[in-house]
Design an enzyme around this catalytic site. Sequence first.
Site, PDB file in Angstrom:
ATOM      1  N   VAL A 204       0.850  -1.185   0.000  1.00 16.02           N
ATOM      2  CA  VAL A 204       0.000   0.000   0.000  1.00 16.02           C
ATOM      3  C   VAL A 204       0.886   1.234   0.000  1.00 16.02           C
ATOM      4  CG1 VAL A 204      -1.676   1.370   1.311  1.00 16.02           C
ATOM      5  CG2 VAL A 204      -1.957  -1.111   1.149  1.00 16.02           C
TER       6      VAL A 204
ATOM      7  N   ALA B 289       4.378   4.066   3.100  1.00 17.28           N
ATOM      8  CA  ALA B 289       4.007   2.824   2.415  1.00 17.28           C
ATOM      9  C   ALA B 289       4.178   1.673   3.393  1.00 17.28           C
ATOM     10  CB  ALA B 289       4.863   2.597   1.168  1.00 17.28           C
ATOM     11  N   LYS B 290       3.635   0.545   3.039  1.00 15.41           N
ATOM     12  CA  LYS B 290       3.841  -0.680   3.812  1.00 15.41           C
ATOM     13  C   LYS B 290       3.496  -1.851   2.908  1.00 15.41           C
ATOM     14  CE  LYS B 290       5.175  -1.692   8.044  1.00 15.41           C
ATOM     15  NZ  LYS B 290       6.217  -0.932   8.771  1.00 15.41           N
ATOM     16  N   GLY B 291       4.124  -2.978   3.179  1.00 18.39           N
ATOM     17  CA  GLY B 291       3.834  -4.169   2.406  1.00 18.39           C
ATOM     18  C   GLY B 291       3.965  -5.391   3.271  1.00 18.39           C
TER      19      GLY B 291
ATOM     20  N   ASP C 131      10.718  -5.184   8.237  1.00 14.97           N
ATOM     21  CA  ASP C 131       9.739  -5.032   9.305  1.00 14.97           C
ATOM     22  C   ASP C 131       9.639  -6.392  10.000  1.00 14.97           C
ATOM     23  OD1 ASP C 131       7.554  -2.972  10.266  1.00 14.97           O
ATOM     24  OD2 ASP C 131       6.507  -4.883  10.178  1.00 14.97           O
TER      25      ASP C 131
END
Length: 421
Positions: free
Chosen positions: A63, A108-110, A149
């Site tokens: 995202v 952002a992050k995934g 992460d």
Amino acid sequence: MSRSIYSGPVFEMARQQFVRVADHLQIHEMDRDRLLYPKRAIAVSCPIHRDDGRTEVFQGYRVQHHLTLGPTKGGTRFAPSVDIGEVAALAIWMSWKCALAGLPYGGAKGGITVDPYKLSPRELEALSRRYMQEMIPFVGPHTDVMAPDMGTNEQVMAWFMDTYSMYQGQTVNEIVTGKPISAGGTLGRREATGRGVAYLVGRALEHLGIPAGDATAIIQGFGNVGSIAAYSLAERGVKIIGVSDHTAAYYDPAALDVAELKGHITRCGQLAGFSSQSLIEPSELLVQKCDILVPAAIERVITGENATHLKCRILAEGANGPTTPEADSILHERGDEIFVLPDILCNAGGVIVSYFEWVQDLQRLFWEEAEVFDRLYRILERSFQQTITRARRERIPHRMAAMAIGVNVVQSAKRTRGLFP
């Protein structure tokens, strides 16, 4: 936005936080959806060959919240809990975090919905490379820069970088951060979040007039962030009296030996088995009396049920989203009892030094560790002062102040750039 693909408790928590800040800032209703909802969300299928010959498909997500200030930036999480709502919430929080720190990024992050500990090393590499391969049309050094992460590490980032570079036909170090030094990483990146937490706790102790040598701390989550925060606090003279991870929790009011804890983790990979005498229920650890409580694991651990019972003086949020909106309301009602270092301030050290890594990769010019941490502490100091000053001036909680600064920055940039027809 009447209908949305984003749902779940973590996204709802991010949404509620934004609504509170938007109400405080008196942001017009017509401008709120553009600030809150992500610009882009990607869902991909990642098939791999398992060691037993089976083909298994894992779901992956990314995202990108906004690209108004520059490329998006954020970690990649491999965990069974990963879904599009959780990833979107983490991307939104990253946007406010970057804006508060003055970084030229959107959030952002995934992630992939998988338990990485159930994969062999070969399977983990195959899944990591397949995920990056699927993301290549949507990421780039000036579009979206990944980082580690929960469930990922320097090695996974090296696989990401290598996969992207093979498709580009040249080495592109700057496509990810959190890489090994040998692959273009920066000195200080692995320690940055934990040392940043310790630095800000030190500033909070000074603000409250508590000598570090007289302070006690409990660390919930003894992973990379929590263990380094514990070690850094201990170096400052703080007595560590409680720690936990997903396998065990320990509490000893006379103090735990951080060096022995780290040695046990190195040997065994988890806290379980460290001691039989100081074991405590993980839920009970959070409500033991201490000066500093550092939730450094997962979201939503400080809740409406336990917020009333916290006995800390400083709540330093090393994790993303550890405190629910219900708990926030209770903490606010408790007045000045608990000094909150909100997550978008407290754990910003990681993304700040990731930014330094990206800059060094782009310039092909690398800094000494002392320069990395000097620059980190200067940015954290500025963010700390801005947050405390705004909270005092507007008589609002620290989280509200920190988020208001971040939201203001993004809102101003969007207003200045306008809306493309």
